[in-house]
Design a protein around this motif. Structure first.
Motif, PDB file in Angstrom:
ATOM      1  N   ARG A   1     -11.616   8.073  10.185  1.00 26.57           N
ATOM      2  CA  ARG A   1     -12.006   6.914   9.378  1.00 26.57           C
ATOM      3  C   ARG A   1     -11.338   5.617   9.839  1.00 26.57           C
ATOM      4  N   GLY A   2     -10.494   5.714  10.868  1.00 27.14           N
ATOM      5  CA  GLY A   2      -9.761   4.524  11.289  1.00 27.14           C
ATOM      6  C   GLY A   2      -8.901   3.966  10.178  1.00 27.14           C
ATOM      7  N   ALA A   3      -8.272   4.877   9.409  1.00 26.76           N
ATOM      8  CA  ALA A   3      -7.587   4.483   8.183  1.00 26.76           C
ATOM      9  C   ALA A   3      -6.180   3.953   8.402  1.00 26.76           C
ATOM     10  N   CYS A   4      -5.585   4.197   9.579  1.00 26.77           N
ATOM     11  CA  CYS A   4      -4.218   3.742   9.809  1.00 26.77           C
ATOM     12  C   CYS A   4      -3.971   3.621  11.305  1.00 26.77           C
ATOM     13  N   ASP A   5      -3.067   2.704  11.676  1.00 21.76           N
ATOM     14  CA  ASP A   5      -2.760   2.524  13.093  1.00 21.76           C
ATOM     15  C   ASP A   5      -1.275   2.690  13.414  1.00 21.76           C
ATOM     16  N   HIS A   6      -0.437   2.998  12.426  1.00 21.29           N
ATOM     17  CA  HIS A   6       0.997   3.197  12.654  1.00 21.29           C
ATOM     18  C   HIS A   6       1.357   4.645  12.318  1.00 21.29           C
ATOM     19  N   TYR A   7       1.798   5.390  13.332  1.00 22.77           N
ATOM     20  CA  TYR A   7       2.145   6.808  13.188  1.00 22.77           C
ATOM     21  C   TYR A   7       3.579   7.016  13.663  1.00 22.77           C
TER      22      TYR A   7
ATOM     23  N   ALA B   1      -8.806   3.674  -5.166  1.00 19.07           N
ATOM     24  CA  ALA B   1      -7.854   2.775  -5.820  1.00 19.07           C
ATOM     25  C   ALA B   1      -7.670   1.480  -5.046  1.00 19.07           C
ATOM     26  N   GLY B   2      -8.272   1.399  -3.844  1.00 18.21           N
ATOM     27  CA  GLY B   2      -8.130   0.202  -3.030  1.00 18.21           C
ATOM     28  C   GLY B   2      -6.774   0.065  -2.379  1.00 18.21           C
ATOM     29  N   LEU B   3      -6.028   1.181  -2.269  1.00 20.42           N
ATOM     30  CA  LEU B   3      -4.689   1.147  -1.683  1.00 20.42           C
ATOM     31  C   LEU B   3      -4.759   1.505  -0.203  1.00 20.42           C
ATOM     32  N   PRO B   4      -4.341   0.621   0.687  1.00 16.36           N
ATOM     33  CA  PRO B   4      -4.377   0.942   2.111  1.00 16.36           C
ATOM     34  C   PRO B   4      -3.269   1.907   2.503  1.00 16.36           C
ATOM     35  N   VAL B   5      -3.557   2.705   3.537  1.00 15.01           N
ATOM     36  CA  VAL B   5      -2.511   3.524   4.148  1.00 15.01           C
ATOM     37  C   VAL B   5      -1.846   2.642   5.201  1.00 15.01           C
ATOM     38  N   VAL B   6      -0.692   2.121   4.859  1.00 14.44           N
ATOM     39  CA  VAL B   6       0.020   1.171   5.699  1.00 14.44           C
ATOM     40  C   VAL B   6       0.639   1.865   6.909  1.00 14.44           C
ATOM     41  N   LYS B   7       1.042   3.110   6.720  1.00 12.77           N
ATOM     42  CA  LYS B   7       1.807   3.830   7.738  1.00 12.77           C
ATOM     43  C   LYS B   7       1.706   5.316   7.434  1.00 12.77           C
ATOM     44  N   VAL B   8       1.747   6.133   8.484  1.00  9.22           N
ATOM     45  CA  VAL B   8       1.734   7.591   8.334  1.00  9.22           C
ATOM     46  C   VAL B   8       2.998   8.153   8.967  1.00  9.22           C
ATOM     47  N   GLN B   9       3.714   8.973   8.212  1.00  6.60           N
ATOM     48  CA  GLN B   9       4.867   9.680   8.759  1.00  6.60           C
ATOM     49  C   GLN B   9       4.438  11.102   9.099  1.00  6.60           C
ATOM     50  N   LEU B  10       4.501  11.409  10.384  1.00  5.81           N
ATOM     51  CA  LEU B  10       4.105  12.719  10.870  1.00  5.81           C
ATOM     52  C   LEU B  10       5.265  13.673  10.640  1.00  5.81           C
ATOM     53  N   ALA B  11       5.091  14.555   9.662  1.00  5.92           N
ATOM     54  CA  ALA B  11       6.158  15.475   9.286  1.00  5.92           C
ATOM     55  C   ALA B  11       5.533  16.757   8.764  1.00  5.92           C
ATOM     56  N   ALA B  12       6.270  17.854   8.919  1.00  2.00           N
ATOM     57  CA  ALA B  12       5.820  19.165   8.437  1.00  2.00           C
ATOM     58  C   ALA B  12       6.906  19.771   7.574  1.00  2.00           C
ATOM     59  N   ALA B  13       6.486  20.387   6.469  1.00  3.74           N
ATOM     60  CA  ALA B  13       7.407  21.040   5.542  1.00  3.74           C
ATOM     61  C   ALA B  13       7.406  22.549   5.788  1.00  3.74           C
ATOM     62  N   LEU B  14       8.355  23.233   5.166  1.00  2.80           N
ATOM     63  CA  LEU B  14       8.406  24.691   5.219  1.00  2.80           C
ATOM     64  C   LEU B  14       7.504  25.285   4.148  1.00  2.80           C
ATOM     65  N   GLU B  15       6.930  26.437   4.455  1.00  5.71           N
ATOM     66  CA  GLU B  15       6.086  27.155   3.495  1.00  5.71           C
ATOM     67  C   GLU B  15       6.360  28.645   3.624  1.00  5.71           C
ATOM     68  N   THR B  16       6.344  29.352   2.486  1.00  2.88           N
ATOM     69  CA  THR B  16       6.524  30.804   2.527  1.00  2.88           C
ATOM     70  C   THR B  16       6.086  31.439   1.211  1.00  2.88           C
ATOM     71  N   ALA B  17       5.689  32.696   1.311  1.00  2.00           N
ATOM     72  CA  ALA B  17       5.443  33.520   0.130  1.00  2.00           C
ATOM     73  C   ALA B  17       6.631  34.421  -0.160  1.00  2.00           C
ATOM     74  N   GLU B  18       7.671  34.366   0.689  1.00  2.00           N
ATOM     75  CA  GLU B  18       8.868  35.198   0.529  1.00  2.00           C
ATOM     76  C   GLU B  18      10.093  34.294   0.534  1.00  2.00           C
ATOM     77  N   PRO B  19      10.430  33.732  -0.628  1.00  2.00           N
ATOM     78  CA  PRO B  19      11.465  32.710  -0.677  1.00  2.00           C
ATOM     79  C   PRO B  19      12.840  33.135  -0.166  1.00  2.00           C
ATOM     80  N   ALA B  20      13.175  34.403  -0.228  1.00  2.00           N
ATOM     81  CA  ALA B  20      14.501  34.827   0.237  1.00  2.00           C
ATOM     82  C   ALA B  20      14.734  34.446   1.695  1.00  2.00           C
TER      83      ALA B  20
ATOM     84  N   GLY C   1       0.833  -1.196   0.000  1.00  2.00           N
ATOM     85  CA  GLY C   1       0.000   0.000   0.000  1.00  2.00           C
ATOM     86  C   GLY C   1       0.863   1.239   0.000  1.00  2.00           C
ATOM     87  N   VAL C   2       0.444   2.241   0.746  1.00  2.00           N
ATOM     88  CA  VAL C   2       1.092   3.553   0.731  1.00  2.00           C
ATOM     89  C   VAL C   2       1.527   3.929   2.137  1.00  2.00           C
ATOM     90  N   CYS C   3       2.716   4.487   2.226  1.00  2.00           N
ATOM     91  CA  CYS C   3       3.144   5.197   3.435  1.00  2.00           C
ATOM     92  C   CYS C   3       2.918   6.673   3.157  1.00  2.00           C
TER      93      CYS C   3
END
Length: 373
Positions: A323-329, A234-253, A209-211
């Protein structure tokens, strides 16, 4: 750590050890004492979950020697650690001075990738707690997008068939059920959930499935509800979830101090604009706003005009838990050592503090959604 959702299902929460450099058994056990035990103590948790990263050579050694596997299991038990998931994306040398594109090799067209992943599954079968319902392994999303052709796709498909058969054989011989999740990532053959649905069509969805890495999801500018609907259809289970956050900005400098030589930091904008690394995005003037594949600590608030994609993480968790879609975080911030100096922990104790703070943040977010300790 273990929590239960509103329906009483067990949710496993831990942190990924690819933030640590050890690549031999002695070093892995040493990092438990240096980092994992202090993290567990700071959280006052009876048991700490680890998303263990094992480089290919140590995985092969453990897979070939059950006594060594049982030794590792004892060392984990003695320290109050449990392992239900392994990170099988980086093959080796993940904390080298320069990693960049090397993290995508060997890919799923190479026999080494299949052998490594099945080694990990054999190891995990002996590390799983006796009462764990299943194990999970995350892996790369087939390959970096270039080169990729029909011949390579065919080789990868055959490898995935062998992977599913190998996992079935491990279950037959050990009684342990282990699934592998392919992790969509910017720049790869599978970058989005729609690409996951297309490229993983026809796989054995009982075992494959998908991580879902929530920083990668944000960088693709996907809405969590839509992404999860795509996977369900698509019938693809969420096997695992990686808890992560990315950077975001409107001022790239403002991102200049985050450009660094070790890891690849892909940048994406909502119009489909893309750059494969932060330095390239800054040099080419990619139109803003950007989301950048740079995992920042979940509890950290970057200095304005920067922010993080924690909002996407919260939206995704609401969908997943509801939704009870995944149990590994698994909290996966592997970038502590390359953060700008003002945010970088200078000692082992400082890193343990940071990891504990991230896990506390993740635990509290899950509890807000109805989970309980």
């Amino acid at each position: 750590m273990r929590l239960r959702d509103a329906a009483g299902r067990v949710l496993h929460l831990g942190y990924c050890t690819n933030v640590h450099p050890a690549e031999d058994l002695g070093g892995i056990i040493g990092q438990l004492d240096e980092f994992a035990v202090p993290v567990r103590e700071r959280l006052d948790a009876p048991v700490l979950g680890l998303g263990l990263w094992l480089a290919a050579p140590v995985a092969a050694g453990l897979a070939a020697d059950r006594a060594s596997r049982l030794r590792l299991r004892r060392e984990l038990d003695l320290r109050g650690m449990e392992v239900v998931t392994l990170n099988g994306f980086p093959y080796r040398s993940f904390q080298d001075p320069v990693v960049k594109h090397a993290v995508y090799h060997p890919d799923w067209t190479a026999p080494e990738r299949l052998a490594y992943t099945l080694d990990l599954a054999r190891v995990l079968a002996d590390l799983l707690p006796d009462d764990a319902a299943r194990g999970s392994i995350s892996t790369l999303p087939l390959a970096w997008r270039e080169p990729w052709d029909t011949a390579m796709a065919g080789r990868a498909a055959r490898s995935l068939d062998r992977l599913a058969r190998g996992l079935a054989n491990i279950e037959e011989t050990t009684g342990r059920f282990i699934r592998v999740g392919f992790e969509p990532e910017p720049g790869c053959v599978v970058e989005t959930t729609a690409q996951a649905a297309a490229h993983l069509a026809g796989v054995d969805t009982d075992r494959l499935g998908v991580c879902l890495d929530l920083a990668h999801l944000a960088c693709a500018w996907e809405r969590p509800a839509d992404a999860l609907r795509t996977l369900r259809e698509a019938g693809l289970p969420v096997v695992k979830v990686q808890l992560a956050a990315a950077l975001e900005t409107a001022e790239p400098a403002a991102l200049r101090e985050y450009a660094e030589p070790r890891f690849l930091h892909q940048a994406r904008n909502p119009g489909g604009g893309a750059a494969d690394d932060l330095g390239e995005a800054l040099a080419d003037g990619l139109p803003a706003p950007w989301r950048v594949h740079y995992h920042v600590p979940l509890h950290m608030r970057p200095e304005p005009p920067l922010t993080s994609t924690v909002g996407v993480l919260r939206e995704a968790l609401a969908e997943l838990v509801g939704r009870g879609a995944c149990d590994h975080y698994d909290v996966e911030t592997y970038t502590w050592g390359v953060l700008p100096p003002s945010h970088r922990p200078g000692t082992s104790a400082g890193l343990a503090d940071g990891i504990a703070a991230e896990l506390a943040f993740a635990r509290d977010e899950l509890c807000l959604l109805g989970a309980r300790t």
